[in-house]
Design an enzyme around this catalytic site. Structure first.
Site, mmCIF file in Angstrom:
data_model
loop_
_atom_site.group_PDB
_atom_site.id
_atom_site.type_symbol
_atom_site.label_atom_id
_atom_site.label_comp_id
_atom_site.label_asym_id
_atom_site.label_seq_id
_atom_site.Cartn_x
_atom_site.Cartn_y
_atom_site.Cartn_z
ATOM 1 N N CYS A 144 116.219 83.104 -37.751
ATOM 2 C CA CYS A 144 115.075 82.299 -38.195
ATOM 3 C C CYS A 144 115.453 81.445 -39.409
ATOM 4 O O CYS A 144 115.039 80.297 -39.505
ATOM 5 C CB CYS A 144 113.903 83.189 -38.610
ATOM 6 S SG CYS A 144 113.623 84.615 -37.583
ATOM 7 N N ASP A 145 116.207 81.998 -40.331
ATOM 8 C CA ASP A 145 116.348 81.366 -41.643
ATOM 9 C C ASP A 145 117.753 80.887 -41.988
ATOM 10 O O ASP A 145 117.942 80.238 -43.021
ATOM 11 C CB ASP A 145 115.880 82.349 -42.736
ATOM 12 C CG ASP A 145 114.425 82.745 -42.534
ATOM 13 O OD1 ASP A 145 113.656 81.888 -42.069
ATOM 14 O OD2 ASP A 145 114.076 83.907 -42.819
ATOM 15 N N CYS B 234 115.878 87.948 -41.043
ATOM 16 C CA CYS B 234 116.144 87.296 -39.757
ATOM 17 C C CYS B 234 117.061 86.094 -39.939
ATOM 18 O O CYS B 234 116.607 84.995 -40.282
ATOM 19 C CB CYS B 234 114.825 86.878 -39.117
ATOM 20 S SG CYS B 234 115.072 85.978 -37.576
#
Ligand code: NDP
Length: 356
Positions: A171-172, A168
């Protein structure tokens, strides 16, 4: 009329015969999963006065909550952020009387109606704490990211998953500011992840196992024309190296045309190789294809068990778009409402149509 249909409320029961506190819920329509398909089903079912219960999965709102700009959802000419779009879906479903709960469904009994779903507080919890009776069930459990299955990819502490390995970018990506990273895959997800990561990474290398992308031309062209992105064709990642302290340091590569193996230094690995439908709960009970996509009948959302419907990415291996998921969610709700109308007294067969 089936007696439980009259009691659309949450009834906690506790006492000497119930050593564990267990919550009992009974509903005409239970929707498993809260992505575009599930929440659209909820909007339609709630507008048909069916007071649906939506059970959030481990990723409430589904895959769009981990994406950035959504540019192809009709009605948003300037685009909309994925989480914002899903929040709108949710608010709309709640507005008409949908109830949303968050439990992990551990097992289901579809052998008779009402169907029974057994829920725990989390995947790792031991005890069933919620028992849900559903006169109809709409399955919108979506799909999850696939992994390569190579050494080093496992979640921490066994591997570097969550410590340099991710599925992701949204997300990261932030953690890879100024660092070189790789993206594995050749579809639209890989293109989207690679483009997004150029905001943070010093250099993005897309690694694809063939010599052409599967992605749409517009996305592929954006990647191929980006100054920060380079592509390794015909290349497979065979291992990820690093340590708990350093995170990812390098990956092993194999060129499947030249049969050459090599090492590639990198500090982040984003796996973007597609998704697997979340349908394990229904194995052996509902008809599914070899990959696990639920099979529905003709132009309907009916599964092989009367009263159980499937929609969204759990059922669709071909289109897999938010808008098509929403469309099938609508269809599943109409199918469920008509089923109830045919099988129970006191239900208005035109209610969904009128509420649409
Ligand atoms: P896809 O199935 O389209 O692509 C998966 C990619 O990963 C393929 O290139 C495939 O290679 C590769 N792959 C699969 N397994 C492996 C493996 N074990 N090792 C190495 N590579 C592997 O999945 P996506 O998630 O990219 O897209 C799914 C759907 O969602 C598509 O319909 C897509 O159009 C849509 N989508 C649309 C977006 C948008 O419009 N903004 C954004 C993201 C997705 P190969 O090509 O060789 O099979």
């Amino acid at each position: 009329m089936n007696s439980f249909l009259n009691s659309n409320f949450l009834l906690p029961r506790q006492g000497p015969n119930h050593p564990m506190s267990r919550t009992f819920i009974e509903r005409k329509v239970v929707i498993l999963g809260s992505g575009p398909a599930g929440l659209t089903a909820a909007i339609y079912a709630s507008r048909a006065q069916l007071e649906p219960l939506v059970i959030d999965g481990p990723q409430p709102g589904g895959q769009l909550t981990i994406t950035t700009d959504v540019e192809n959802y009709p009605g948003f000419a300037k685009g909309i952020m994925g989480p914002e779009l899903m929040n709108e879906f949710r608010e709309q479903a709640l507005r008409f009387g949908t109830e949303i709960i968050n439990v992990w469904i551990d097992r289901v009994d579809l052998s008779e109606r009402p169907f029974t779903l057994y829920g725990k507080e989390s995947q790792d919890a031991e005890d069933v704490t919620t028992e849900i009776k559903a006169d109809t069930l709409i399955i919108s459990t979506g799909a999850s990211a696939k992994w390569l299955g190579i050494p080093g990819e496992e979640p921490v502490p066994e591997g570097l998953g969550g410590n340099g390995v991710s599925a992701c970018a949204t997300c990261d990506g932030f953690f890879f500011r100024g660092k070189p990273i790789v993206v594995v895959g050749g579809g639209d997800t890989a293109m989207e992840e690679a483009l997004f990561l150029t905001r943070f990474a010093s250099e993005v290398t897309v690694i694809h196992r063939r010599n052409e992308f599967r992605a749409s031309k517009i996305m592929a062209d954006r990647v191929l024309g980006h100054e920060k992105i380079k592509v390794l064709w015909n290349t497979e990642v065979t291992a990820i190296h690093g340590s708990k302290e350093t995170g990812v340091e390098s990956i092993s590569l194999f060129n499947n045309q030249t049969n050459e193996a090599s090492d590639h230094p990198t500090q982040g690995v984003f796996i973007a190789i597609g998704h697997k439908p979340n349908t394990e709960l229904f194995e052996g009970v509902l008809d599914m294809d070899d990959v696990g996509y639920l099979i529905t009948e003709g132009r309907t959302m009916k599964t092989n068990v009367p009263g159980v419907y499937a929609c969204g990415d759990a059922q669709d291996s071909y289109y897999r778009q938010a808008i098509t998921a929403a469309g099938t969610g609508c269809m599943a709700a109409i199918d469920a409402e008509r089923f109830l109308a045919e099988h129970e007294e006191g239900s208005d067969p035109d209610a969904v149509k009128a509420g649409a």
